[in-house]
Design a protein around this motif. Structure first.
Motif, PDB file in Angstrom:
ATOM      1  N   THR A 186      40.341  61.940  48.695  1.00 31.08           N
ATOM      2  CA  THR A 186      40.069  60.123  49.638  1.00 31.08           C
ATOM      3  C   THR A 186      41.414  60.270  50.550  1.00 31.08           C
ATOM      4  O   THR A 186      42.873  60.291  49.547  1.00 31.08           O
ATOM      5  CB  THR A 186      39.969  59.498  48.206  1.00 31.08           C
ATOM      6  N   LEU A 187      41.089  59.945  51.419  1.00 31.34           N
ATOM      7  CA  LEU A 187      42.573  59.695  52.673  1.00 31.34           C
ATOM      8  C   LEU A 187      42.398  57.835  52.357  1.00 31.34           C
ATOM      9  O   LEU A 187      41.592  57.179  52.139  1.00 31.34           O
ATOM     10  CB  LEU A 187      42.578  60.015  53.605  1.00 31.34           C
ATOM     11  N   PHE A 188      43.686  57.079  52.172  1.00 26.94           N
ATOM     12  CA  PHE A 188      43.758  55.601  51.885  1.00 26.94           C
ATOM     13  C   PHE A 188      45.364  55.860  52.386  1.00 26.94           C
ATOM     14  O   PHE A 188      46.506  55.540  52.707  1.00 26.94           O
ATOM     15  CB  PHE A 188      44.790  54.950  50.400  1.00 26.94           C
ATOM     16  N   TRP A 189      44.629  54.246  53.521  1.00 24.70           N
ATOM     17  CA  TRP A 189      45.854  54.421  54.956  1.00 24.70           C
ATOM     18  C   TRP A 189      45.326  52.684  54.512  1.00 24.70           C
ATOM     19  O   TRP A 189      44.480  51.839  54.830  1.00 24.70           O
ATOM     20  CB  TRP A 189      45.128  54.487  56.151  1.00 24.70           C
ATOM     21  N   PHE A 190      46.385  52.096  54.839  1.00 21.49           N
ATOM     22  CA  PHE A 190      46.760  50.579  54.690  1.00 21.49           C
ATOM     23  C   PHE A 190      47.332  50.334  55.729  1.00 21.49           C
ATOM     24  O   PHE A 190      48.933  51.019  56.636  1.00 21.49           O
ATOM     25  CB  PHE A 190      47.585  50.222  54.087  1.00 21.49           C
ATOM     26  N   PRO A 191      46.645  50.052  57.148  1.00 22.47           N
ATOM     27  CA  PRO A 191      47.426  49.503  58.542  1.00 22.47           C
ATOM     28  C   PRO A 191      47.762  48.001  58.186  1.00 22.47           C
ATOM     29  O   PRO A 191      47.422  46.942  57.037  1.00 22.47           O
ATOM     30  CB  PRO A 191      46.008  49.482  59.285  1.00 22.47           C
ATOM     31  N   ALA A 192      48.572  48.002  59.335  1.00 27.94           N
ATOM     32  CA  ALA A 192      48.880  46.887  59.522  1.00 27.94           C
ATOM     33  C   ALA A 192      47.521  45.143  60.295  1.00 27.94           C
ATOM     34  O   ALA A 192      47.570  45.814  61.197  1.00 27.94           O
ATOM     35  CB  ALA A 192      50.460  46.004  60.117  1.00 27.94           C
ATOM     36  N   CYS A 193      47.452  44.607  59.959  1.00 25.98           N
ATOM     37  CA  CYS A 193      46.283  44.398  60.680  1.00 25.98           C
ATOM     38  C   CYS A 193      46.488  43.076  60.796  1.00 25.98           C
ATOM     39  O   CYS A 193      47.550  41.840  60.983  1.00 25.98           O
ATOM     40  CB  CYS A 193      45.670  44.019  59.339  1.00 25.98           C
ATOM     41  N   ASP A 194      45.488  42.806  61.725  1.00 30.30           N
ATOM     42  CA  ASP A 194      45.518  41.061  62.772  1.00 30.30           C
ATOM     43  C   ASP A 194      46.883  40.016  62.267  1.00 30.30           C
ATOM     44  O   ASP A 194      47.590  39.703  62.429  1.00 30.30           O
ATOM     45  CB  ASP A 194      44.610  40.448  63.590  1.00 30.30           C
ATOM     46  N   ALA A 195      45.593  39.728  60.913  1.00 31.11           N
ATOM     47  CA  ALA A 195      45.407  38.882  60.204  1.00 31.11           C
ATOM     48  C   ALA A 195      47.191  39.007  58.938  1.00 31.11           C
ATOM     49  O   ALA A 195      46.903  39.955  58.585  1.00 31.11           O
ATOM     50  CB  ALA A 195      44.926  38.295  59.341  1.00 31.11           C
ATOM     51  N   ALA A 196      47.818  38.289  59.216  1.00 28.21           N
ATOM     52  CA  ALA A 196      49.135  38.142  58.518  1.00 28.21           C
ATOM     53  C   ALA A 196      48.463  39.037  56.736  1.00 28.21           C
ATOM     54  O   ALA A 196      49.923  39.062  56.150  1.00 28.21           O
ATOM     55  CB  ALA A 196      50.365  37.498  58.951  1.00 28.21           C
ATOM     56  N   LEU A 197      48.130  37.688  56.418  1.00 25.02           N
ATOM     57  CA  LEU A 197      47.205  37.818  55.441  1.00 25.02           C
ATOM     58  C   LEU A 197      46.363  38.329  54.358  1.00 25.02           C
ATOM     59  O   LEU A 197      45.659  38.654  53.344  1.00 25.02           O
ATOM     60  CB  LEU A 197      46.884  36.942  54.794  1.00 25.02           C
ATOM     61  N   THR A 198      46.099  39.408  55.411  1.00 30.13           N
ATOM     62  CA  THR A 198      45.203  40.646  54.893  1.00 30.13           C
ATOM     63  C   THR A 198      45.316  41.950  53.865  1.00 30.13           C
ATOM     64  O   THR A 198      46.364  41.986  54.308  1.00 30.13           O
ATOM     65  CB  THR A 198      44.362  41.362  56.243  1.00 30.13           C
ATOM     66  N   VAL A 199      45.582  42.143  52.810  1.00 29.00           N
ATOM     67  CA  VAL A 199      46.334  42.736  51.495  1.00 29.00           C
ATOM     68  C   VAL A 199      44.892  44.280  51.688  1.00 29.00           C
ATOM     69  O   VAL A 199      45.219  44.886  51.362  1.00 29.00           O
ATOM     70  CB  VAL A 199      46.589  41.787  50.404  1.00 29.00           C
ATOM     71  N   GLN A 200      43.928  43.368  52.126  1.00 24.97           N
ATOM     72  CA  GLN A 200      42.977  44.771  51.356  1.00 24.97           C
ATOM     73  C   GLN A 200      42.460  44.847  50.566  1.00 24.97           C
ATOM     74  O   GLN A 200      43.388  46.329  50.075  1.00 24.97           O
ATOM     75  CB  GLN A 200      43.291  46.330  52.327  1.00 24.97           C
ATOM     76  N   PRO A 201      42.380  43.796  49.676  1.00 23.29           N
ATOM     77  CA  PRO A 201      41.901  44.023  48.209  1.00 23.29           C
ATOM     78  C   PRO A 201      41.104  45.455  47.672  1.00 23.29           C
ATOM     79  O   PRO A 201      41.636  45.541  46.756  1.00 23.29           O
ATOM     80  CB  PRO A 201      41.817  42.130  47.646  1.00 23.29           C
ATOM     81  N   ILE A 202      40.228  45.951  47.928  1.00 26.74           N
ATOM     82  CA  ILE A 202      39.199  45.815  47.990  1.00 26.74           C
ATOM     83  C   ILE A 202      39.570  47.805  47.471  1.00 26.74           C
ATOM     84  O   ILE A 202      39.448  48.325  47.113  1.00 26.74           O
ATOM     85  CB  ILE A 202      37.633  46.417  48.828  1.00 26.74           C
ATOM     86  N   THR A 203      40.945  48.168  48.776  1.00 28.40           N
ATOM     87  CA  THR A 203      41.554  49.223  49.181  1.00 28.40           C
ATOM     88  C   THR A 203      42.138  49.437  47.561  1.00 28.40           C
ATOM     89  O   THR A 203      42.658  50.964  47.651  1.00 28.40           O
ATOM     90  CB  THR A 203      42.108  49.483  50.534  1.00 28.40           C
ATOM     91  N   LEU A 204      43.352  48.067  47.382  1.00 28.00           N
ATOM     92  CA  LEU A 204      44.041  48.378  46.654  1.00 28.00           C
ATOM     93  C   LEU A 204      43.133  48.273  45.037  1.00 28.00           C
ATOM     94  O   LEU A 204      43.776  49.306  44.237  1.00 28.00           O
ATOM     95  CB  LEU A 204      45.007  46.832  46.559  1.00 28.00           C
ATOM     96  N   TYR A 205      42.339  47.946  45.339  1.00 30.52           N
ATOM     97  CA  TYR A 205      41.420  48.121  43.379  1.00 30.52           C
ATOM     98  C   TYR A 205      41.493  50.150  43.756  1.00 30.52           C
ATOM     99  O   TYR A 205      41.329  50.708  42.464  1.00 30.52           O
ATOM    100  CB  TYR A 205      40.226  47.495  44.003  1.00 30.52           C
ATOM    101  N   GLU A 206      40.771  50.435  44.854  1.00 28.79           N
ATOM    102  CA  GLU A 206      39.995  51.593  45.232  1.00 28.79           C
ATOM    103  C   GLU A 206      41.356  52.768  44.546  1.00 28.79           C
ATOM    104  O   GLU A 206      41.290  53.436  43.783  1.00 28.79           O
ATOM    105  CB  GLU A 206      39.456  52.004  46.352  1.00 28.79           C
ATOM    106  N   LEU A 207      42.279  52.479  45.433  1.00 29.80           N
ATOM    107  CA  LEU A 207      44.003  53.022  45.191  1.00 29.80           C
ATOM    108  C   LEU A 207      43.412  53.010  43.755  1.00 29.80           C
ATOM    109  O   LEU A 207      44.005  54.521  42.956  1.00 29.80           O
ATOM    110  CB  LEU A 207      44.961  52.726  45.928  1.00 29.80           C
ATOM    111  N   GLY A 208      43.772  52.252  42.675  1.00 28.78           N
ATOM    112  CA  GLY A 208      44.524  51.936  41.437  1.00 28.78           C
ATOM    113  C   GLY A 208      43.759  52.936  40.861  1.00 28.78           C
ATOM    114  O   GLY A 208      44.021  53.640  39.652  1.00 28.78           O
ATOM    115  N   ALA A 209      42.700  52.313  40.473  1.00 26.17           N
ATOM    116  CA  ALA A 209      41.280  53.522  40.240  1.00 26.17           C
ATOM    117  C   ALA A 209      41.973  54.679  40.419  1.00 26.17           C
ATOM    118  O   ALA A 209      41.405  55.808  39.523  1.00 26.17           O
ATOM    119  CB  ALA A 209      39.179  52.730  40.695  1.00 26.17           C
ATOM    120  N   ALA A 210      41.775  55.761  41.506  1.00 31.90           N
ATOM    121  CA  ALA A 210      41.663  56.008  41.842  1.00 31.90           C
ATOM    122  C   ALA A 210      43.419  56.957  41.358  1.00 31.90           C
ATOM    123  O   ALA A 210      43.432  58.409  40.344  1.00 31.90           O
ATOM    124  CB  ALA A 210      41.970  56.939  43.652  1.00 31.90           C
ATOM    125  N   ALA A 211      44.254  56.435  41.851  1.00 31.35           N
ATOM    126  CA  ALA A 211      45.771  57.193  40.759  1.00 31.35           C
ATOM    127  C   ALA A 211      45.056  57.096  39.582  1.00 31.35           C
ATOM    128  O   ALA A 211      46.174  58.102  38.833  1.00 31.35           O
ATOM    129  CB  ALA A 211      46.695  55.615  41.522  1.00 31.35           C
TER     130      ALA A 211
END
Length: 148
Positions: A70-95
């Protein structure tokens, strides 16, 4: 997606920002084209249709479990407050599963980069957090190549 058969190349799931984020997946998929690339970004996803959200989450859940890497990429997004919570959850589960093969990258402009680095330093100190998409993809490519 079927379960990989003998002789199939290793697979990689592209986990990371989609909503309000640049389309980084095509670049990653092109660089990893010799492998099976599982890309959750859909051109026709309707955020206003709750049934589509359930379908998308189920697809991602199944394919995250099937992927060799699984490749996790957290880009700098257009919306300053976009923290990508689902991806953070998936990373926590994988880690939390030491046997899971993961590669992680977070752009310097990603607002929670320091948190990703700090959490992984505790949960998986062997995993670096790359700073660019090309570095992250290159690390995934090397890991996938080692599985061939």
């Amino acid at each position: 997606m079927h379960r990989p058969a003998a002789g199939d190349p290793p697979s990689v799931f592209l986990a990371g920002g989609i909503t309000h984020c640049p389309a980084w997946q095509p670049e990653a998929a092109a660089a990893l084209a010799r492998f099976v690339v599982l890309n959750p970004r859909r051109a026709d996803f309707d955020l206003s249709d709750p049934s589509q959200t359930d379908v998308q989450i189920a697809w991602e859940y199944r394919h995250l479990l099937l992927a060799d890497v699984t490749l996790f990429w957290f880009p700098a997004c257009d919306a300053a407050l976009t923290v990508q919570p689902i991806t953070l959850y998936e990373l926590g589960a994988a880690a939390a599963v030491p046997a899971r093969r993961v590669v992680v990258g977070a752009a310097p402009g990603y607002p929670r980069r320091a948190d990703v680095v700090a959490q992984l330093a505790l949960a998986r100190p062997d995993l670096p957090v790359h700073r660019t998409l090309p570095e992250t993809v290159g690390s995934a490519h090397a890991l996938l190549t080692s599985l061939v």
